[in-house]
Scaffold this motif. Structure first.
Motif, PDB file in Angstrom:
ATOM      1  N   GLN A  31       0.880  -1.264   0.134  1.00  0.00           N
ATOM      2  CA  GLN A  31       0.127   0.017  -0.042  1.00  0.00           C
ATOM      3  C   GLN A  31       0.819   1.215  -0.024  1.00  0.00           C
ATOM      4  O   GLN A  31       0.523   2.176  -0.460  1.00  0.00           O
ATOM      5  CB  GLN A  31      -0.896  -0.080   1.130  1.00  0.00           C
ATOM      6  N   TRP A  32       1.954   1.009   0.490  1.00  0.00           N
ATOM      7  CA  TRP A  32       2.833   2.257   0.639  1.00  0.00           C
ATOM      8  C   TRP A  32       3.782   2.482  -0.415  1.00  0.00           C
ATOM      9  O   TRP A  32       3.653   3.576  -1.019  1.00  0.00           O
ATOM     10  CB  TRP A  32       3.619   2.308   1.822  1.00  0.00           C
ATOM     11  N   LEU A  33       4.150   1.200  -0.994  1.00  0.00           N
ATOM     12  CA  LEU A  33       4.979   1.289  -2.207  1.00  0.00           C
ATOM     13  C   LEU A  33       4.194   1.579  -3.545  1.00  0.00           C
ATOM     14  O   LEU A  33       4.682   2.141  -4.584  1.00  0.00           O
ATOM     15  CB  LEU A  33       5.886   0.056  -2.350  1.00  0.00           C
ATOM     16  N   GLY A  34       3.085   1.107  -3.720  1.00  0.00           N
ATOM     17  CA  GLY A  34       2.216   1.255  -4.718  1.00  0.00           C
ATOM     18  C   GLY A  34       2.007   2.564  -5.312  1.00  0.00           C
ATOM     19  O   GLY A  34       2.558   2.794  -6.797  1.00  0.00           O
ATOM     20  N   PRO A  35       1.536   3.613  -4.756  1.00  0.00           N
ATOM     21  CA  PRO A  35       1.745   4.927  -5.337  1.00  0.00           C
ATOM     22  C   PRO A  35       2.895   5.565  -5.793  1.00  0.00           C
ATOM     23  O   PRO A  35       3.170   6.286  -6.484  1.00  0.00           O
ATOM     24  CB  PRO A  35       0.867   5.668  -4.296  1.00  0.00           C
ATOM     25  N   ARG A  36       3.943   5.153  -4.870  1.00  0.00           N
ATOM     26  CA  ARG A  36       5.384   5.673  -5.193  1.00  0.00           C
ATOM     27  C   ARG A  36       5.965   5.024  -6.485  1.00  0.00           C
ATOM     28  O   ARG A  36       6.697   5.840  -6.977  1.00  0.00           O
ATOM     29  CB  ARG A  36       6.223   5.529  -3.940  1.00  0.00           C
ATOM     30  N   LEU A  37       5.556   4.051  -6.685  1.00  0.00           N
ATOM     31  CA  LEU A  37       6.190   3.362  -7.827  1.00  0.00           C
ATOM     32  C   LEU A  37       5.247   3.623  -9.169  1.00  0.00           C
ATOM     33  O   LEU A  37       5.763   3.105 -10.390  1.00  0.00           O
ATOM     34  CB  LEU A  37       6.434   2.044  -7.645  1.00  0.00           C
ATOM     35  N   GLY A  38       4.101   4.099  -8.931  1.00  0.00           N
ATOM     36  CA  GLY A  38       3.235   4.551  -9.888  1.00  0.00           C
ATOM     37  C   GLY A  38       2.655   3.104 -10.558  1.00  0.00           C
ATOM     38  O   GLY A  38       2.234   3.117 -11.589  1.00  0.00           O
ATOM     39  N   LEU A  39       2.279   2.292  -9.428  1.00  0.00           N
ATOM     40  CA  LEU A  39       1.695   0.920 -10.050  1.00  0.00           C
ATOM     41  C   LEU A  39       0.177   1.166 -10.317  1.00  0.00           C
ATOM     42  O   LEU A  39      -0.338   1.939  -9.656  1.00  0.00           O
ATOM     43  CB  LEU A  39       1.652  -0.130  -9.078  1.00  0.00           C
ATOM     44  N   PRO A  40      -0.466   0.416 -11.225  1.00  0.00           N
ATOM     45  CA  PRO A  40      -1.743   0.727 -11.563  1.00  0.00           C
ATOM     46  C   PRO A  40      -2.873   0.323 -10.653  1.00  0.00           C
ATOM     47  O   PRO A  40      -2.279  -0.555  -9.585  1.00  0.00           O
ATOM     48  CB  PRO A  40      -2.173   0.147 -12.772  1.00  0.00           C
ATOM     49  N   VAL A  41      -3.992   0.668 -10.259  1.00  0.00           N
ATOM     50  CA  VAL A  41      -4.780   0.367  -9.185  1.00  0.00           C
ATOM     51  C   VAL A  41      -5.190  -1.147  -9.163  1.00  0.00           C
ATOM     52  O   VAL A  41      -5.300  -1.652  -8.010  1.00  0.00           O
ATOM     53  CB  VAL A  41      -6.147   1.237  -9.437  1.00  0.00           C
ATOM     54  N   ARG A  42      -5.054  -1.796 -10.297  1.00  0.00           N
ATOM     55  CA  ARG A  42      -5.398  -3.075 -10.392  1.00  0.00           C
ATOM     56  C   ARG A  42      -4.543  -4.085  -9.829  1.00  0.00           C
ATOM     57  O   ARG A  42      -4.607  -5.015  -9.077  1.00  0.00           O
ATOM     58  CB  ARG A  42      -5.519  -3.652 -11.880  1.00  0.00           C
ATOM     59  N   TYR A  43      -3.140  -3.497  -9.597  1.00  0.00           N
ATOM     60  CA  TYR A  43      -2.191  -4.344  -8.821  1.00  0.00           C
ATOM     61  C   TYR A  43      -2.275  -4.075  -7.411  1.00  0.00           C
ATOM     62  O   TYR A  43      -2.104  -5.080  -6.513  1.00  0.00           O
ATOM     63  CB  TYR A  43      -0.889  -3.703  -9.213  1.00  0.00           C
ATOM     64  N   VAL A  44      -2.656  -3.029  -6.866  1.00  0.00           N
ATOM     65  CA  VAL A  44      -3.219  -2.661  -5.563  1.00  0.00           C
ATOM     66  C   VAL A  44      -4.294  -3.776  -5.089  1.00  0.00           C
ATOM     67  O   VAL A  44      -4.191  -4.150  -3.988  1.00  0.00           O
ATOM     68  CB  VAL A  44      -3.514  -1.185  -5.380  1.00  0.00           C
ATOM     69  N   PHE A  45      -5.267  -3.739  -6.026  1.00  0.00           N
ATOM     70  CA  PHE A  45      -6.357  -4.794  -5.824  1.00  0.00           C
ATOM     71  C   PHE A  45      -5.919  -6.126  -5.760  1.00  0.00           C
ATOM     72  O   PHE A  45      -6.322  -7.090  -4.845  1.00  0.00           O
ATOM     73  CB  PHE A  45      -7.579  -4.372  -6.815  1.00  0.00           C
ATOM     74  N   LEU A  46      -5.009  -6.588  -6.458  1.00  0.00           N
ATOM     75  CA  LEU A  46      -4.262  -7.926  -6.525  1.00  0.00           C
ATOM     76  C   LEU A  46      -3.566  -8.046  -5.047  1.00  0.00           C
ATOM     77  O   LEU A  46      -3.884  -9.200  -4.577  1.00  0.00           O
ATOM     78  CB  LEU A  46      -3.200  -7.928  -7.473  1.00  0.00           C
ATOM     79  N   PHE A  47      -3.198  -7.313  -4.516  1.00  0.00           N
ATOM     80  CA  PHE A  47      -2.374  -7.167  -3.331  1.00  0.00           C
ATOM     81  C   PHE A  47      -3.551  -7.418  -2.146  1.00  0.00           C
ATOM     82  O   PHE A  47      -3.254  -8.198  -1.168  1.00  0.00           O
ATOM     83  CB  PHE A  47      -1.490  -6.178  -3.120  1.00  0.00           C
ATOM     84  N   ASP A  48      -4.522  -6.660  -2.385  1.00  0.00           N
ATOM     85  CA  ASP A  48      -5.631  -6.562  -1.472  1.00  0.00           C
ATOM     86  C   ASP A  48      -6.400  -7.880  -1.294  1.00  0.00           C
ATOM     87  O   ASP A  48      -6.770  -8.920  -0.438  1.00  0.00           O
ATOM     88  CB  ASP A  48      -6.500  -5.750  -1.644  1.00  0.00           C
ATOM     89  N   PHE A  49      -6.557  -8.553  -2.693  1.00  0.00           N
ATOM     90  CA  PHE A  49      -7.235  -9.925  -2.634  1.00  0.00           C
ATOM     91  C   PHE A  49      -6.208 -11.150  -2.056  1.00  0.00           C
ATOM     92  O   PHE A  49      -6.792 -12.009  -1.521  1.00  0.00           O
ATOM     93  CB  PHE A  49      -7.628 -10.292  -4.028  1.00  0.00           C
ATOM     94  N   ALA A  50      -4.981 -10.939  -2.540  1.00  0.00           N
ATOM     95  CA  ALA A  50      -3.990 -11.949  -1.834  1.00  0.00           C
ATOM     96  C   ALA A  50      -4.179 -11.706  -0.441  1.00  0.00           C
ATOM     97  O   ALA A  50      -3.726 -12.748   0.440  1.00  0.00           O
ATOM     98  CB  ALA A  50      -2.417 -11.695  -2.386  1.00  0.00           C
ATOM     99  N   ALA A  51      -4.075 -10.553   0.322  1.00  0.00           N
ATOM    100  CA  ALA A  51      -4.186 -10.417   1.731  1.00  0.00           C
ATOM    101  C   ALA A  51      -5.373 -11.129   2.199  1.00  0.00           C
ATOM    102  O   ALA A  51      -5.425 -11.803   3.246  1.00  0.00           O
ATOM    103  CB  ALA A  51      -4.062  -8.933   2.245  1.00  0.00           C
ATOM    104  N   LEU A  52      -6.543 -10.761   1.552  1.00  0.00           N
ATOM    105  CA  LEU A  52      -7.747 -11.464   2.195  1.00  0.00           C
ATOM    106  C   LEU A  52      -7.450 -12.962   2.030  1.00  0.00           C
ATOM    107  O   LEU A  52      -8.494 -13.618   2.785  1.00  0.00           O
ATOM    108  CB  LEU A  52      -8.819 -10.785   1.079  1.00  0.00           C
ATOM    109  N   ALA A  53      -7.161 -13.284   0.974  1.00  0.00           N
ATOM    110  CA  ALA A  53      -7.017 -14.955   0.938  1.00  0.00           C
ATOM    111  C   ALA A  53      -6.195 -15.639   1.984  1.00  0.00           C
ATOM    112  O   ALA A  53      -6.528 -16.503   2.608  1.00  0.00           O
ATOM    113  CB  ALA A  53      -6.207 -15.206  -0.450  1.00  0.00           C
ATOM    114  N   ALA A  54      -5.194 -14.836   2.417  1.00  0.00           N
ATOM    115  CA  ALA A  54      -4.149 -15.287   3.432  1.00  0.00           C
ATOM    116  C   ALA A  54      -5.046 -15.137   4.756  1.00  0.00           C
ATOM    117  O   ALA A  54      -5.160 -16.098   5.599  1.00  0.00           O
ATOM    118  CB  ALA A  54      -3.029 -14.266   3.610  1.00  0.00           C
TER     119      ALA A  54
END
Length: 75
Positions: A31-54
């Motif tokens: 969440q901290w690195l995503g905006p700083r690296l300019g990652l698209p929002v869909r990658y942020v959601f990917l990390f969210d879903f991976a965390a939810l699965a865990a």
């Protein structure tokens, strides 16, 4: 409860704790690195879903540990 079962339960508990703590740290870093690296929002959601699965996995394991301990204490 036998010593072997106690060790197995303790190992499951430690694994559960490591997964929850590790998931939280990785998710916060993403969440901290995503905006700083300019990652698209869909990658942020990917990390969210991976965390939810865990976390779902952690809830299932915690329930199994609780159920096993409850069953062993009833004997």
């Amino acid at each position: 409860m036998s010593s072997h079962q106690d060790q197995h339960t303790a190992r499951q508990g430690r694994t559960l704790a490591l997964v929850v703590a590790g998931t939280m740290l990785v998710w916060m870093a993403a969440q901290w690195l995503g905006p700083r690296l300019g990652l698209p929002v869909r990658y942020v959601f990917l990390f969210d879903f991976a965390a939810l699965a865990a976390f779902v996995w952690a809830i299932v394991v915690a329930f199994r540990i609780w159920r096993t301990n409850r069953h062993d204490n009833e004997r």
